[in-house]
Write an enzyme that holds these catalytic residues in place. Structure first.
Site, mmCIF file in Angstrom:
data_model
loop_
_atom_site.group_PDB
_atom_site.id
_atom_site.type_symbol
_atom_site.label_atom_id
_atom_site.label_comp_id
_atom_site.label_asym_id
_atom_site.label_seq_id
_atom_site.Cartn_x
_atom_site.Cartn_y
_atom_site.Cartn_z
ATOM 1 N N HIS A 129 98.444 45.732 49.629
ATOM 2 C CA HIS A 129 98.523 45.860 51.082
ATOM 3 C C HIS A 129 97.093 46.104 51.591
ATOM 4 O O HIS A 129 96.275 46.693 50.882
ATOM 5 C CB HIS A 129 99.412 47.068 51.392
ATOM 6 N N ASP A 206 99.562 53.204 44.859
ATOM 7 C CA ASP A 206 100.123 53.156 46.208
ATOM 8 C C ASP A 206 101.633 53.008 46.055
ATOM 9 O O ASP A 206 102.124 51.934 45.710
ATOM 10 C CB ASP A 206 99.496 51.964 46.946
ATOM 11 N N GLN A 209 106.073 51.536 48.700
ATOM 12 C CA GLN A 209 107.313 50.766 48.566
ATOM 13 C C GLN A 209 108.172 51.245 47.398
ATOM 14 O O GLN A 209 109.290 50.773 47.241
ATOM 15 C CB GLN A 209 106.998 49.275 48.380
ATOM 16 N N LYS A 232 109.075 55.262 55.344
ATOM 17 C CA LYS A 232 109.712 54.219 54.532
ATOM 18 C C LYS A 232 110.781 54.813 53.624
ATOM 19 O O LYS A 232 111.439 54.095 52.880
ATOM 20 C CB LYS A 232 108.666 53.495 53.691
ATOM 21 N N CYS A 371 100.568 42.318 56.078
ATOM 22 C CA CYS A 371 99.349 43.054 55.692
ATOM 23 C C CYS A 371 98.965 42.767 54.245
ATOM 24 O O CYS A 371 98.522 43.662 53.516
ATOM 25 C CB CYS A 371 99.500 44.552 55.909
HETATM 26 N N1 PMP Z 1 101.051 50.163 51.005
HETATM 27 C C1 PMP Z 1 102.160 49.429 51.003
HETATM 28 C C2 PMP Z 1 102.574 48.743 49.741
HETATM 29 C C3 PMP Z 1 102.908 49.308 52.175
HETATM 30 O O1 PMP Z 1 104.026 48.576 52.169
HETATM 31 C C4 PMP Z 1 102.487 49.980 53.351
HETATM 32 C C5 PMP Z 1 103.255 49.861 54.643
HETATM 33 N N2 PMP Z 1 103.671 48.559 54.957
HETATM 34 C C6 PMP Z 1 101.332 50.747 53.285
HETATM 35 C C7 PMP Z 1 100.646 50.824 52.111
HETATM 36 C C8 PMP Z 1 100.814 51.479 54.470
HETATM 37 O O2 PMP Z 1 101.685 52.519 54.821
HETATM 38 P P1 PMP Z 1 101.479 53.308 56.181
HETATM 39 O O3 PMP Z 1 101.338 52.280 57.253
HETATM 40 O O4 PMP Z 1 102.747 54.102 56.301
HETATM 41 O O5 PMP Z 1 100.265 54.148 56.029
#
Ligand code: PMP
Length: 413
Positions: A129, A206, A209, A232, A371
């Site tokens: 991401h 990270d 997910q 999430k 993203c």
């Molecule tokens: N890493 C991953 C794999 C994600 O799916 C997301 C959110 N789509 C993020 C990081 C970023 O999370 P946040 O916007 O809650 O900081």
């Protein structure tokens, strides 16, 4: 059709916890399949806000009055809930942040600035991401280290042989997601951690997910850092978690300065800093959100992540079978280990148009680059449609989605 009969999840009962699932969109019952972007919130979590602001709203840690004591106890109690959720060894290893993005930026700006220099190498993957790419690019621009990319194969799985080959004596950090938000690929992070440690490198996972879909054990993984977001995992926005091994957090300099993160402040002598984790929690945190996150994790724990994961795997199987009959549809992300994410493109139909038209039928899916532009461009597309599943989704909802998709694609092609 996938068989759900052996799973003990009482989905009808569970859905009653989510007021939003009763609403209609364009006159149709909402079918919410955008859970990888944000999950919906059970009333038990929503009620935390009423309770907090109605009964014990107060700033934490500094107060000597009853409300401050109650708020502090609930806030710090959540730290223990999160420790147990991640199976961390010590509650001092849990730092509250605004989310995964802020957690990664914390590691980059604190650990990264203290430990990375020109000539060093940081490994990230093509599956990342943007929030696990851009902080490292910004820092590399300043410090002059090199970012190397772990490649993916045609299924969207990481190439582990190539991963092993990327290491040199200059590799200092691996930053990789546990589950890809764009494709749902589950990465073998424990094995990746083992390889990183063999080479004396640290690993940041990270887990944005992963936290909603499978039980996490940061010690079994061997993660040095692990990040996830509240919104999430059935919790509120504005709160997330950075897990860091105590010895690493202790050695790291503060990132943001302010109240709460100090021991003593002097204008004549050096300021001294609080112990971990408070050294990394400058200013008034999102108190109600943190407490509500704790409630969300309890809600998840009451159902059980193994059961939630098994349910979502069955939903994915059902959806994957269902879309197979749609002409021109191609699934992106077919790794053997996959979480409940179905990403696809349809020849002759723009993803955006599919998303807009299917919304008219009450079905919420996400369209775009998720993203993850480096991943999508590698697969030669700039957008996909993505349906992603949660514990409250049903096989019947998947049927509505498939029928709707079939109709919409028929109109567009
Ligand atoms: N890493 C991953 C794999 C994600 O799916 C997301 C959110 N789509 C993020 C990081 C970023 O999370 P946040 O916007 O809650 O900081």
């Amino acid at each position: 059709m996938a068989d759900f009969s052996d799973l003990t999840l009482d989905v009808a009962k569970l859905r009653r916890d989510f007021p939003i699932l009763d609403r209609e969109v364009h006159g149709k019952p909402l079918v919410y399949l955008d859970n990888a972007a944000t999950s919906q919130t059970p009333r038990q979590v929503i009620e935390v806000f009423d309770d907090y602001y109605g009964r014990y709203n107060a700033n934490i840690h500094r107060g000597l009055h009853t409300l401050a004591d109650e708020a502090t106890a609930a806030f710090e109690g959540t730290r223990e809930t999160v420790r147990a959720f991640l199976n961390a060894a010590d509650h001092r290893e849990i730092v509250f942040t605004r989310g995964t993005t802020e957690a990664i930026n914390l590691v980059a700006n604190s650990w990264g600035r203290a430990n990375l220099k020109a000539g060093d190498e940081v490994l990230i993957s093509r599956l990342e991401h943007h929030s696990n790419i851009v902080p490292w690019q910004l820092l590399a621009g300043e410090l002059g280290f090199t970012i190397k990319v772990i490649p993916v194969d045609e299924r969207g799985a990481l190439d582990l042989a190539a991963y092993r080959d990327l290491f040199t004596e200059r590799t200092k950090l691996v930053a990789v997601n546990h589950i890809s938000n764009a494709f749902g690929t589950v990465n073998p992070v424990a094995e990746m951690a083992r390889v990183a440690h063999e080479h004396g490198a640290r690993i940041l996972v990270d887990g944005a997910q992963a936290a909603p879909h499978q039980a996490i054990d940061v010690q079994a993984i061997g993660a040095d850092f692990y990040a996830f977001s509240g919104h999430k995992v059935y919790g509120p926005t504005g709160v997330g978690v950075l897990y860091g091994r105590a010895e690493l957090l202790e050695a790291m300099p503060p990132w943001q300065g302010g109240g709460e993160m100090i021991k003593t402040v002097s204008l004549e002598a050096p300021t001294t800093f609080a112990d971990i984790p408070h050294k990394f929690e400058a200013g008034t945190p999102a108190i109600a959100e943190v407490i509500a996150l704790g409630r969300a994790l309890q809600w998840v724990g009451d159902i059980g992540l193994p059961l939630i994961g098994a349910w979502e795997a069955r939903l994915l199987e059902h959806a994957t079978e269902g879309v197979a009959g749609i002409e021109g549809l191609r699934i992106l992300g077919t790794a053997p280990e996959k979480a409940g994410v179905l990403s696809f493109v349809v020849d002759g139909a723009h993803s955006q148009d599919i998303g807009l038209l299917i919304d008219q039928l009450g079905v919420a899916i996400r369209t775009g680059h998720h993203c993850a532009q480096p991943l999508l461009s590698w697969f030669g597309v700039d957008a996909t449609c993505r349906a992603s599943f949660a514990a409250y989704n049903t096989p019947e909802e998947i049927d509505v989605f498939i029928e709707g998709l079939d109709r919409v694609v028929g109109m567009l092609r």
